[in-house]
Design a protein around this motif. Structure first.
Motif, PDB file in Angstrom:
ATOM      1  N   ALA A  68       0.840  -1.199   0.000  1.00  0.00           N
ATOM      2  CA  ALA A  68       0.000   0.000   0.000  1.00  0.00           C
ATOM      3  C   ALA A  68       0.872   1.245   0.000  1.00  0.00           C
ATOM      4  O   ALA A  68       2.056   1.205   0.367  1.00  0.00           O
ATOM      5  CB  ALA A  68      -0.930   0.003   1.213  1.00  0.00           C
ATOM      6  N   LEU A  69       0.258   2.365  -0.402  1.00  0.00           N
ATOM      7  CA  LEU A  69       0.969   3.634  -0.547  1.00  0.00           C
ATOM      8  C   LEU A  69       0.049   4.774  -0.155  1.00  0.00           C
ATOM      9  O   LEU A  69      -1.160   4.737  -0.432  1.00  0.00           O
ATOM     10  CB  LEU A  69       1.423   3.794  -2.007  1.00  0.00           C
ATOM     11  CG  LEU A  69       2.276   5.004  -2.384  1.00  0.00           C
ATOM     12  CD1 LEU A  69       3.633   4.931  -1.711  1.00  0.00           C
ATOM     13  CD2 LEU A  69       2.446   5.069  -3.899  1.00  0.00           C
ATOM     14  N   ALA A  70       0.589   5.798   0.486  1.00  0.00           N
ATOM     15  CA  ALA A  70      -0.187   6.993   0.852  1.00  0.00           C
ATOM     16  C   ALA A  70       0.751   8.186   0.911  1.00  0.00           C
ATOM     17  O   ALA A  70       1.965   8.037   1.130  1.00  0.00           O
ATOM     18  CB  ALA A  70      -0.898   6.802   2.197  1.00  0.00           C
ATOM     19  N   PHE A  71       0.178   9.385   0.733  1.00  0.00           N
ATOM     20  CA  PHE A  71       0.968  10.616   0.713  1.00  0.00           C
ATOM     21  C   PHE A  71       0.180  11.732   1.353  1.00  0.00           C
ATOM     22  O   PHE A  71      -1.030  11.884   1.116  1.00  0.00           O
ATOM     23  CB  PHE A  71       1.331  10.988  -0.730  1.00  0.00           C
ATOM     24  CG  PHE A  71       2.205  12.203  -0.853  1.00  0.00           C
ATOM     25  CD1 PHE A  71       3.543  12.158  -0.477  1.00  0.00           C
ATOM     26  CD2 PHE A  71       1.698  13.396  -1.328  1.00  0.00           C
ATOM     27  CE1 PHE A  71       4.355  13.272  -0.586  1.00  0.00           C
ATOM     28  CE2 PHE A  71       2.498  14.515  -1.452  1.00  0.00           C
ATOM     29  CZ  PHE A  71       3.829  14.458  -1.074  1.00  0.00           C
ATOM     30  N   ILE A 300      -7.178  -2.820 -16.053  1.00  0.00           N
ATOM     31  CA  ILE A 300      -6.593  -1.571 -15.569  1.00  0.00           C
ATOM     32  C   ILE A 300      -6.869  -1.515 -14.068  1.00  0.00           C
ATOM     33  O   ILE A 300      -8.003  -1.319 -13.644  1.00  0.00           O
ATOM     34  CB  ILE A 300      -7.177  -0.352 -16.304  1.00  0.00           C
ATOM     35  CG1 ILE A 300      -6.820  -0.422 -17.792  1.00  0.00           C
ATOM     36  CG2 ILE A 300      -6.659   0.944 -15.685  1.00  0.00           C
ATOM     37  CD1 ILE A 300      -7.383   0.724 -18.606  1.00  0.00           C
ATOM     38  N   LEU A 301      -5.847  -1.696 -13.298  1.00  0.00           N
ATOM     39  CA  LEU A 301      -6.018  -1.876 -11.860  1.00  0.00           C
ATOM     40  C   LEU A 301      -6.327  -0.575 -11.132  1.00  0.00           C
ATOM     41  O   LEU A 301      -6.984  -0.591 -10.096  1.00  0.00           O
ATOM     42  CB  LEU A 301      -4.772  -2.533 -11.271  1.00  0.00           C
ATOM     43  CG  LEU A 301      -4.410  -3.896 -11.868  1.00  0.00           C
ATOM     44  CD1 LEU A 301      -3.149  -4.441 -11.228  1.00  0.00           C
ATOM     45  CD2 LEU A 301      -5.563  -4.873 -11.713  1.00  0.00           C
ATOM     46  N   LYS A 302      -5.825   0.546 -11.674  1.00  0.00           N
ATOM     47  CA  LYS A 302      -6.083   1.812 -10.999  1.00  0.00           C
ATOM     48  C   LYS A 302      -5.980   2.937 -12.014  1.00  0.00           C
ATOM     49  O   LYS A 302      -5.156   2.883 -12.937  1.00  0.00           O
ATOM     50  CB  LYS A 302      -5.070   2.048  -9.868  1.00  0.00           C
ATOM     51  CG  LYS A 302      -5.334   3.306  -9.058  1.00  0.00           C
ATOM     52  CD  LYS A 302      -4.365   3.448  -7.899  1.00  0.00           C
ATOM     53  CE  LYS A 302      -4.663   4.685  -7.065  1.00  0.00           C
ATOM     54  NZ  LYS A 302      -3.751   4.840  -5.936  1.00  0.00           N
ATOM     55  N   ASP A 351       1.207  -0.095  -6.523  1.00  0.00           N
ATOM     56  CA  ASP A 351       0.296   1.034  -6.348  1.00  0.00           C
ATOM     57  C   ASP A 351       0.983   2.287  -6.878  1.00  0.00           C
ATOM     58  O   ASP A 351       2.215   2.313  -7.054  1.00  0.00           O
ATOM     59  CB  ASP A 351      -0.058   1.216  -4.864  1.00  0.00           C
ATOM     60  CG  ASP A 351      -1.310   2.067  -4.668  1.00  0.00           C
ATOM     61  OD1 ASP A 351      -1.879   2.521  -5.678  1.00  0.00           O
ATOM     62  OD2 ASP A 351      -1.705   2.276  -3.508  1.00  0.00           O
ATOM     63  N   PHE A 352       0.198   3.312  -7.158  1.00  0.00           N
ATOM     64  CA  PHE A 352       0.770   4.597  -7.544  1.00  0.00           C
ATOM     65  C   PHE A 352      -0.142   5.708  -7.064  1.00  0.00           C
ATOM     66  O   PHE A 352      -1.337   5.509  -6.806  1.00  0.00           O
ATOM     67  CB  PHE A 352       0.999   4.670  -9.061  1.00  0.00           C
ATOM     68  CG  PHE A 352      -0.266   4.811  -9.869  1.00  0.00           C
ATOM     69  CD1 PHE A 352      -0.796   6.070 -10.166  1.00  0.00           C
ATOM     70  CD2 PHE A 352      -0.935   3.699 -10.340  1.00  0.00           C
ATOM     71  CE1 PHE A 352      -1.954   6.196 -10.901  1.00  0.00           C
ATOM     72  CE2 PHE A 352      -2.088   3.819 -11.080  1.00  0.00           C
ATOM     73  CZ  PHE A 352      -2.608   5.076 -11.354  1.00  0.00           C
ATOM     74  N   LEU A 353       0.422   6.896  -6.934  1.00  0.00           N
ATOM     75  CA  LEU A 353      -0.320   8.085  -6.519  1.00  0.00           C
ATOM     76  C   LEU A 353       0.121   9.257  -7.377  1.00  0.00           C
ATOM     77  O   LEU A 353       1.312   9.399  -7.667  1.00  0.00           O
ATOM     78  CB  LEU A 353      -0.057   8.416  -5.045  1.00  0.00           C
ATOM     79  CG  LEU A 353      -0.675   7.507  -3.982  1.00  0.00           C
ATOM     80  CD1 LEU A 353      -0.193   7.931  -2.611  1.00  0.00           C
ATOM     81  CD2 LEU A 353      -2.190   7.569  -4.045  1.00  0.00           C
ATOM     82  N   VAL A 354      -0.822  10.105  -7.760  1.00  0.00           N
ATOM     83  CA  VAL A 354      -0.509  11.336  -8.467  1.00  0.00           C
ATOM     84  C   VAL A 354      -0.445  12.451  -7.435  1.00  0.00           C
ATOM     85  O   VAL A 354      -1.417  12.698  -6.705  1.00  0.00           O
ATOM     86  CB  VAL A 354      -1.558  11.644  -9.549  1.00  0.00           C
ATOM     87  CG1 VAL A 354      -1.225  12.962 -10.244  1.00  0.00           C
ATOM     88  CG2 VAL A 354      -1.628  10.514 -10.562  1.00  0.00           C
TER      89      VAL A 354
END
Length: 1266
Positions: A68-71, A300-302, A351-354
């Motif tokens: 998991a990822l968070a910002f 497309i996962l996310k 995971d990725f975040l913009v």
């Protein structure tokens, strides 16, 4: 002042046994010491138990198996969750924190309380945790355990204290973040969908509130159902039923449309005005086929849909490639307008975040970067440039670029070495990075007051070496060295061999030795080679000198396989020559041809070497009797002497790297000479042969490939040698005495569990050098006669060596003592073996335990002196296939002899430790001389003197004399570490040569000469003949000897139920101690020289061999180990460093004002519809929604607040804080009481006044006037 008084003369091996259970040690041969008078040693030991405490400091590397990822866009802090329950928090360089859930459950999702200094984690055990990040060591404030439902998705709106929690049943619960209590408001799945729907919508996969109206919640179900739920009205505004499963959804900032990603590789756009069908469906990577249908694509996962003020919107998604394109790497796609950019990644995307400029969802997002979390990496892409470059990562996320096979830790290095290595390494750095500042820049960090240069060196499976700057709990790569450049690449014509090498790692680094002062560096490779490097700031054109060494035991008469092999021939070990023996003439047989071919070919032409470490010498071991060479088990170099020593299962070699010659090449048995404490019989070599293709050391499986080659971290797979071998039992790592294998000879001489004829057995050393199975000439040892009667019948066969006429009346070895004689069995080596990383190192945990009684006193002495001889050689595990085992058990009658038992097997005594030092060889020596201390796997220490010319020119021309003398010391267990102290208890460092650049331009005014720094034991003493102390540690005990009398002053049995994996003599608190790490997870420190226990903490149970292979201590109370295939964990055992750790760590939370929301303007708000806000407390509070069912979730209070931390500490500071709080509360209550008393007094005075006035008024009135 601690005084010790020990008589150093008159001690012999027959001295009384001391209380610790070991005899007082004297000379190996039993002769009395020649010390004329007793001496009194007065050494002040300053170390106390209060100086030691175990504490983790920092963890480096990419989190292993991230999930998991968070910002936090305001604090600019990044959080990464892992499958093992870890949470990694990253900010600016230096701000790096690792947290761990006690349950160890995988982290499913992370949610920051933006700009609040808190983090919510959702774990696989259906528990929510609230972490407090406003302290340097984050801790859990609250936990909420769901009992009846599984958590699948969480969403926390910005500046909200209500967390939406979606479950596997399709329900949505709401949690109050402040109290961590469930609200009575629940969105049930059967109310969210229409009553006419006959199927369950599936788990909740998406939750988000509308940017236009916070009272509307978008719920996405896995089946493809999308519901817009009106929180106020408690009903659905609209429902969408789509054919394809939904993986994620993302809003446009205006709140009028949103985008969904689906399992068929499509993206659908929906408008809130018309939800009957999507107004746009695209297949970004799906081409239209001839029949008009789209190509089938991966899910497309996310997807994230972000708008920009000055350009078109960004659509970023992962996955979606067509199935037809096999072999494509994982991709991240960036759609900017009509331009589509596909970024290929080295590893699967987790995971990725913009990252956007504003935390408000109803404003233009202005994306500027994409954080991509991969399985084994972490990258950030710059969106502000059209080429989308990546940022240069300031964190050491490439430790595992090739699997780590060994580590070394050097504290308090010379201060000039780090800048030099950095300047050389900076020239080879990659280019093309983004020029902008690293976007994850949160937190604050300052260099602590107690800092000193630290360097970590890692060796890798591809033969590369990395130097890391580890100063002040940071880690930055300084310099990378590739050892494979020393060798020729395999020729393409050699198809069979080349195909094998293509997937293997013949250059894998097995061991490293570094002298920071002289900057000489040695690397031991898996293919039985040693490379010596010198450091230079200038490039050079040189040739590499190659030396070939054949280490083998002496070979007597060759016996054919048809013979019984019960008549071994004897040789006189005392008749060897101490001088280097010339190589035996080679015959033209295929075996001798293969013996002369090393595993790798060194480049024999002129090579241009860039500045940095430049190879000067390569030493390669040759095979023996058709078998590949045995891997090197020990190494030491000394720059002052100009010598390099290496040892393996066969023997010892000493190399003069200044003159490029081999000084000594002898088997271990030849080193003893007449002082061998055991009577041994030589045995002729076996005739097993291997093909030429088996000569190559097969390497480690590819770390980055599919599951077939994936590094296995379970204990069973860690101990596999080949595809057909039985792995070891995990329980052996817990208790070596509980393994279900044949009992020790000491435990039950009649209970050996299985026939051993023709069994190829493995010998593993807890020293964790790769002691391979060995084939070749071994030695038979006969037991004392008083033990033979107890061993006559094993498995129903007569096993006594005296029961065979071929052995009866055999002459003894001349010069052998009458002491105990031990039977030893040794390692048989497979034709090849794979070079394994630290994540996959095989080592057996030997079984040994003392019995209550002994057949005789001699057996007791055997047990006391050499328990490890059986624990290593008799009780290791035979690893072969079950079918092979059954066939061999059934064919026991066809064995070479019915007398073959556990006391009559082959063995090779491995050299496990080497140490150059200025020491005393004989008891009569008055001055120290250069020596080589040799420790073996049987617990014996040999001291070999050397005669080295002192003049520089003579040193380069005259030969160095090395002559074994037979001086032997004895311990229980394999020797791990040797160190030296002077008579004042100060650590004696090895002499070294001051570094000089050999390739620098010549300066006629300042000719380059060797400058030596010598730490002789007599240099700190007034008298030159005061001697020194030798500290020797084995896998079971430690001893302190006084030299030159060789008297054992102190002995300490470190462990009986386990064994020591790593031991080092380290400096801490301006003193010296012995630090040990045991297989049962205990970390211990012993004072020196008295060996008084100072620390014994059960820190880390040994669950895999990676920890054992990479654990190492260093000065200053620090240590490290590879806690996962991708992470290095640093710890400290110093109380002072534990106390100062808070100062050294970075601050995760920095007070920052939350940016204000953008003013949309009157007209835009009036016509476009402003974002509506509502009071969530009014809807979700207990007054309106009621209480949730107690059985649904359980609240667990945490210890994360400062008060909780103080209460948990339980120390003086905590007590004072609690006392102060109690005093404040008492004072407050007293103040309130005083105020109440004053009010009562005022009220009483007022009442008295009114009563008096009333009395005066009514005083003169008659009764009828009332």
């Amino acid at each position: 002042m601690k005084k010790f008084r020990k008589v150093l003369d008159g001690l012999t091996t027959s001295s009384p046994v001391n209380p610790s259970g070991s005899p007082a040690c004297g000379s190996a041969a039993g002769t009395p010491s020649t010390a004329p008078t007793p001496r009194e040693l007065e050494i002040q030991e300053t170390l106390m138990s209060e100086h030691f405490q175990i504490c983790k400091t920092v963890r480096h590397g990419v989190p292993y198996q991230p999930t998991a990822l968070a910002f936090d866009p305001v604090q600019k802090i990044l959080a990464i969750g892992s499958r093992s329950g870890g949470v990694r928090l990253l900010g600016r360089p230096g701000v790096d924190c690792h947290c761990q859930h006690e349950s160890g459950a995988a982290v499913l999702q992370l949610q920051f309380l933006i700009n609040e200094g808190a983090l919510v984690t959702a774990c696989a055990d259906d528990t929510l945790h609230l972490w407090n990040l406003r302290q340097r060591r984050p801790a859990i404030l609250h936990s909420l355990k769901f009992n009846r439902e599984r958590i699948t998705f969480c969403h926390l709106p910005f500046q909200s204290k209500w967390l939406y929690v979606g479950t596997e049943r399709g329900n949505t619960h709401i949690v109050n973040i402040e109290s961590f209590i469930l609200s009575g408001y629940v969105i049930m799945w059967n109310k969210a969908i229409e009553l006419s729907t006959k199927t369950h919508p599936g788990p909740v996969v998406h939750l988000s509130d509308s940017p236009k109206d916070e009272g509307k919640l978008l719920i996405g179900f896995e089946s493809g159902t999308i519901v817009m739920w009106d929180l106020r009205a408690k009903r659905a505004d609209f429902r969408i039923y789509y054919d394809e499963a939904i993986h994620s959804a993302s809003w446009h900032h205006e709140g009028r449309q949103f985008m969904c990603s689906h399992s068929d590789g499509s993206l659908s756009m929906w408008n809130l005005r018309n939800t009957a069908k999507p107004f746009q469906v695209t297949f970004p990577h799906g081409k239209t086929q001839r029949d008009g249908r789209k190509e089938s694509c991966k899910p497309i996962l996310k997807v994230e849909y972000k708008t920009s003020r000055n350009s078109e919107a960004f659509v970023v998604f992962s996955g979606g490639l067509s199935y037809d394109k096999a072999g494509r790497r994982p991709t991240l796609t960036i759609m900017h307008g009509k331009a589509i950019t596909v970024l290929e990644m080295d590893y699967p995307i987790v995971d990725f975040l913009v990252l956007c400029e504003t935390p408000y969802l109803n404003e233009v997002q202005e994306p500027y970067a994409v954080v991509v979390l991969l399985e084994k990496d972490f990258v950030v892409v710059d969106l502000t440039q059209s080429s989308f470059p990546i940022f240069e990562n300031p964190y050491p996320m490439d430790i595992h670029e090739s699997p780590v096979t060994c580590t070394a830790y050097f504290a308090d290095c010379p201060p000039d070495i780090i800048p030099v290595l950095y300047s050389i390494g900076a020239k080879h750095k990659k280019t093309g990075y983004s020029l902008k500042e690293w976007p994850v820049s949160g937190g604050t960090w300052t260099v602590g007051s107690q800092t000193y240069p630290e360097i970590i060196i890692t060796g890798h499976a591809d033969g590369s070496i990395k130097f890391w700057d580890a100063t002040a709990i940071t880690l930055q790569m300084l310099y990378k060295l590739k050892t494979s450049k020393v060798f020729e690449k395999p020729k393409g014509g050699d198809v069979g061999r080349n195909a094998e090498l293509a997937e293997e790692d013949p250059y894998a680094v097995q061991m490293i030795s570094w002298c920071p002062q002289s900057r000489i560096f040695c690397v031991v490779g898996i293919s039985a080679h040693v490379i010596l490097y010198r450091f230079s700031k200038h490039d050079a054109n040189t040739t590499i000198t190659s030396l070939e060494v054949r280490l083998q035991c002496e070979i007597e008469d060759v016996i054919s396989p048809s013979d019984t092999e019960n008549t071994p021939c004897f040789s006189d070990p005392s008749g060897h020559s101490p001088q280097p023996q010339p190589p035996s003439p080679r015959s033209n047989t295929p075996d001798s041809m293969r013996d002369s071919i090393p595993c790798l070919k060194v480049k024999d032409h002129m090579i241009r070497m860039p500045p940095g470490y430049q190879a000067e010498l390569v030493v390669q071991l040759l095979g023996v009797d058709g078998d590949p060479p045995q891997q090197i088990t020990s190494l030491d170099l000394n720059s002052a002497y100009g010598l390099l020593a290496l040892g393996n299962c066969n023997g010892l070699a000493v190399v003069d790297y200044l003159q490029k010659t081999i000084l000594l090449c002898m088997s271990t048995l030849e080193l003893y000479g007449s002082a061998d404490p055991f009577q041994r019989l030589t045995r002729s070599p076996r005739k097993n042969r291997q093909s030429t293709s088996d000569f190559c050391m097969r390497g480690l499986s590819n770390f980055h490939s599919d599951s077939k080659k994936r590094i296995r971290t379970s204990y069973q797979s860690l101990t596999e040698l080949s595809d057909n071998q039985v792995s070891l039992d995990l329980e052996r790592s817990k208790s070596p005495t509980s393994a279900p294998y044949a009992p020790s000879l000491h435990n039950d001489p009649r209970g050996t569990g299985e026939p051993v004829s023709n069994l190829r057995s493995c010998h593993y050393s807890p020293v964790f050098y790769l002691l391979d199975n060995v084939k070749g000439p071994g030695r038979k040892l006969s037991l004392p006669t008083d033990l033979k009667t107890d061993l006559d019948h094993v498995n129903g066969h007569c096993t006594s060596p005296t029961s065979h006429p071929c052995l009866a009346g055999r002459a003894k070895v001349p010069g052998g003592p009458e002491g105990p004689r031990l039977a030893r069995r040794g390692p048989g080596r497979p034709p090849f073996r794979k070079a394994q990383s630290a994540a996959c190192m095989e080592v057996s945990l030997p079984v040994s335990s003392l019995t209550e009684g002994y057949p005789s006193r001699r057996a007791m002495l055997q047990q006391l002196h050499g328990v490890s001889m059986y624990s290593h050689d008799e009780q290791h595990i035979t690893t072969y296939s079950w079918s092979e085992r059954e066939s061999r058990e059934n064919s026991f009658s066809r064995s070479r002899s019915s007398s073959v038992s556990s006391i009559d097997r082959e063995t090779k005594e491995a050299v496990t430790t080497l140490q150059f030092a200025e020491s005393y060889v004989r008891k009569s020596d008055t001055l120290p001389t250069p020596c080589l201390w040799v420790g073996t796997s049987l617990g014996l220490v040999l001291i070999i003197p050397m005669s080295i010319p002192t003049d520089e020119q003579e040193r380069l021309e005259d030969p160095v004399t090395v002559a074994p003398t037979g001086t032997v010391l004895m311990l229980k267990g394999s020797i791990l570490q040797i160190g030296f102290l002077d008579c004042g208890g100060v650590l004696i460092n090895s002499p070294y040569e001051v570094w000089r650049d050999q390739h620098a331009p010549d300066d006629p005014d300042r000719p380059r000469k060797r400058k030596l720094v010598n730490f002789s034991p007599s240099s700190s003493q007034e008298a030159s003949g005061d001697g020194h102390l030798a500290v020797v540690c084995s896998e079971r005990q430690a001893k302190v000897f006084f030299m030159p009398s060789q008297a054992c002053l102190y002995v300490h049995n470190i462990t009986e139920s386990s064994f020591v994996l790593r031991a080092d003599v380290v400096s801490v608190y301006n003193s010296v101690c012995l630090a040990c790490f045991c297989a049962n997870g205990h970390i211990m420190t012993l004072s020196l020289p008295s060996l008084r226990p100072l620390l014994d903490v059960s820190y880390l149970p040994l669950t895999d061999m990676r920890i054992a292979r990479t654990f190492c201590f260093t000065n200053g109370g620090q240590a490290l180990y590879l806690c996962s295939p991708t992470e290095i964990q640093r710890i400290t055992y110093s109380q002072e460093m534990c106390d100062n750790l808070q100062e050294m760590l970075g601050e995760l939370f920095t007070p920052i004002e939350t940016p204000e929301a953008q003013n949309r303007g009157f007209l835009k708000g009036f016509f476009g519809g402003n974002a509506q806000t509502f009071d969530r407390e009014e809807l979700f509070g207990e007054a309106a929604a009621g209480k949730a069912s107690r059985s649904l979730a359980q609240h667990i209070p945490g210890q994360g607040g400062m008060e909780g931390m103080k209460a948990a500490a339980g120390g003086v500071v905590g007590e004072l804080a609690r006392a102060r709080i109690a005093l404040d509360e008492r004072g407050q209550r007293l103040g309130e009481l005083e105020e109440r008393t004053a009010l009562m007094m005022t009220s009483a005075e007022t009442f008295s006044k009114h009563a008096h006035e009333l009395m005066l008024k009514c005083k003169d009135k008659k009764w009828y006037q009332f």
